[in-house]
Design an enzyme around this catalytic site. Structure first.
Site, mmCIF file in Angstrom:
data_model
loop_
_atom_site.group_PDB
_atom_site.id
_atom_site.type_symbol
_atom_site.label_atom_id
_atom_site.label_comp_id
_atom_site.label_asym_id
_atom_site.label_seq_id
_atom_site.Cartn_x
_atom_site.Cartn_y
_atom_site.Cartn_z
ATOM 1 C CD GLU A 34 15.554 -20.593 -8.644
ATOM 2 O OE1 GLU A 34 14.963 -21.319 -9.126
ATOM 3 O OE2 GLU A 34 14.908 -19.935 -7.142
ATOM 4 C CG HIS B 279 14.664 -23.608 -6.724
ATOM 5 N ND1 HIS B 279 14.110 -23.350 -7.289
ATOM 6 C CD2 HIS B 279 13.474 -25.439 -6.044
ATOM 7 C CE1 HIS B 279 12.777 -23.594 -7.068
ATOM 8 N NE2 HIS B 279 12.181 -24.096 -6.586
#
Length: 532
Positions: A264, A282
């Site tokens: 990420e 997220h």
């Protein structure tokens, strides 16, 4: 008395800032300052407390300039942006707010389950494009389906509760979930293989550890039933994304919904672009309520500490007073090591933890020592657990904790003995602190020893027969593993024997396999301890 002074260097809610003021603390609200490391380093020396989110990076360099700083409070769970080792050396407490976003994350998992069951994102995009593909988006109901929950702790427990409200059948895999707790939750406790075989939907709610990494590996994904749908709103790295993509393409897995990814920010991923795969960036904790909750919590916690010395949700400090800390420090370390030993040795659900304090240690702050023991045990399953949150986690898992203290009864001025009770066995270990301030293990499974504790250790069990020492020493030497300390013990002549090796580095798996191939050892277990 001078008022404590706090800097808020990230975007915290005005209500949280007002809490500091209402509690009599001077506060400077500079929500963009955390992005400017040079300016932060220039001013941080003025403050007793620093309240942050994720934008501010509390590095060793920043801490060098923080002459007055006593506490860093992170509004949220993750503290990767704080150098906790440097903070500890500096004497700065690092706090977080581990329980502020549980409901929000659980709700997101339920929302993702609905989205993938009814293909809502694809259907929405199709309709926005002016199409009317009613027959293309045939979904499935959640009612009466079996939901497999991997990890039934705080967030997983909320998901279980919500799923039961949706009339789903819930099965849960969690090594720390007791049968009694599972019954109270209204879920069926199962092993992982059974969950994989039975579940129509699988949702993950565990931290990322060496044990849980790729818990849904290619091998385990192949054990799932055809048509399963998988939801991950916990941590990236729990699922083999490449393998899942292939199973989605083959049709074995009917859909997936992911909020977290192995890398990420996720600008590319094997799951992107596949049909009936729902992806979000997220967002598990991204609600107004959750962000407000963690901000208010961190303001209250920091205020309590700065004004009264009370410590809540500290990641790097025992819950003891300044007077106690000097005497208790080595015993707190010992308690953590005893817990860590048993935690690493125990795979089955724990029903009870019994802690015996003998002699001088029985007169100390047993609450803090209990917390250190329980945190040591729980860290294998949850690395984020700390001395404050560990008892809460244990209670939620249905683990009973009992304490006994007694006058000096043996050769040592004081010692701690920890016994863990599972459905299959009891396991115990005892330790003491010598006059040099160093913790030692003095008994394992009732066998007396004297073992120095190191960062990397190897524990073995075997029948008391000749050749064990030679085999261990030769195998370690031939494979470049240096032994710093070697401790042996046995129950009686020809009975059960144990060895505990303190080594300079982790013993590689191939070396452990060579030991196992000799047929001389009943158990070979690598152990890790935080000795810094």
């Amino acid at each position: 008395m001078t008022k404590p002074k706090v800097l808020v260097s990230d975007k915290l809610s005005p209500t949280a800032v007002q809490i500091f003021r209402d509690r009599g603390i001077d506060v400077d609200f500079e929500p963009d300052l955390g992005k400017d490391k040079d300016k932060l380093a220039e001013v941080i020396g003025q403050y007793d407390g620093l309240a942050i989110r994720s934008a501010t990076k509390v590095t060793e360099s920043i801490l060098r300039h923080a002459g007055k700083l006593r506490v860093v409070g992170r509004a949220g769970i993750g503290t990767d942006n704080v150098d906790k080792d440097a903070a500890s050396k500096k004497g700065v407490i690092v706090m977080n707010t581990p329980f502020g976003n549980m409901i929000t994350t659980a709700e997101h998992a339920i929302a993702m389950m609905f989205a993938v069951a009814r293909q809502i994102p694809e259907a929405s995009a199709s309709t926005h494009a002016g199409k009317w593909e009613k027959s293309k988006f045939m979904g499935v109901e959640l009612t009466s389906k079996t939901l497999g929950v991997i990890g039934a702790g705080n967030i997983g427990g909320i998901v279980c509760d919500r799923a039961r409200g949706l009339k789903m059948k819930v099965v849960a895999y969690d090594p720390f979930l007791s049968e009694d707790k599972a019954q109270k939750m209204g879920v069926e406790k199962v092993e992982l293989d059974e969950l994989l075989a039975r579940a129509d939907f699988i949702t993950l709610h565990v931290p990322l550890t060496d044990t849980t990494r790729n818990i849904l590996s290619a091998e385990n994904l192949a054990k799932t039933r055809k048509g399963v749908r998988i939801i991950n709103c916990a941590r990236g790295g729990l699922v083999d994304e490449e393998a899942l993509a292939e199973m989605l393409k083959s049709g074995h897995v009917a859909g997936a919904a992911f909020d977290v990814f192995s890398k990420e920010p996720a600008t590319e991923n094997p799951l992107f672009g596949l049909p009936n795969v729902v992806c979000t960036p997220h967002l598990g904790a991204a609600t107004t309520e959750a962000q407000e909750n963690v901000a208010l919590q961190v303001a209250e916690q920091m205020s309590d500490y700065l004004l009264t010395g009370a410590v809540s949700n500290a990641l790097n400090m025992p819950s003891v007073t300044a007077e106690e800390a000097k005497v208790m420090g080595p015993w707190v370390k010992l308690a953590g090591h005893l817990g860590a030993f048993i935690g690493q040795m125990t795979d089955e659900p724990i029903k009870a933890i019994n802690i015996l304090y003998d002699g001088t240690v029985a007169q100390m702050n047993l609450d803090a020592l209990n917390c250190a023991v329980v945190a040591g045990i729980m860290k294998k399953a949850n690395p984020d657990v700390n001395m404050v949150s560990a008892p809460v986690v244990a209670k939620e898992r249905g683990i009973k904790i009992s304490t006994t203290n007694q006058d000096k009864s043996g050769a040592f001025d004081g010692y701690i003995k920890v016994t863990v009770v599972t459905e299959k066995r009891e396991r115990s270990i005892a330790g003491t602190v010598f006059s040099d301030g160093k913790p030692r293990f003095i008994q394992i499974k009732g066998i007396n020893i004297d073992a120095e504790i190191g960062a990397h250790m190897l524990y073995t069990t075997n029948a008391d027969v000749p050749g064990i020492i030679g085999t261990l020493g030769q195998t370690m030497g031939e494979n470049g593993v240096n032994i710093a300390n070697f401790t042996l013990g046995r129950s009686d002549k020809g009975g059960e024997a144990i060895a505990l090796l303190y080594v300079d580095a982790e013993v590689p798996a191939p070396v452990r396999e060579k030991l196992a191939s000799t047929g001389m050892f009943r158990q070979i277990k690598p152990l890790e301890f935080d000795v810094d």
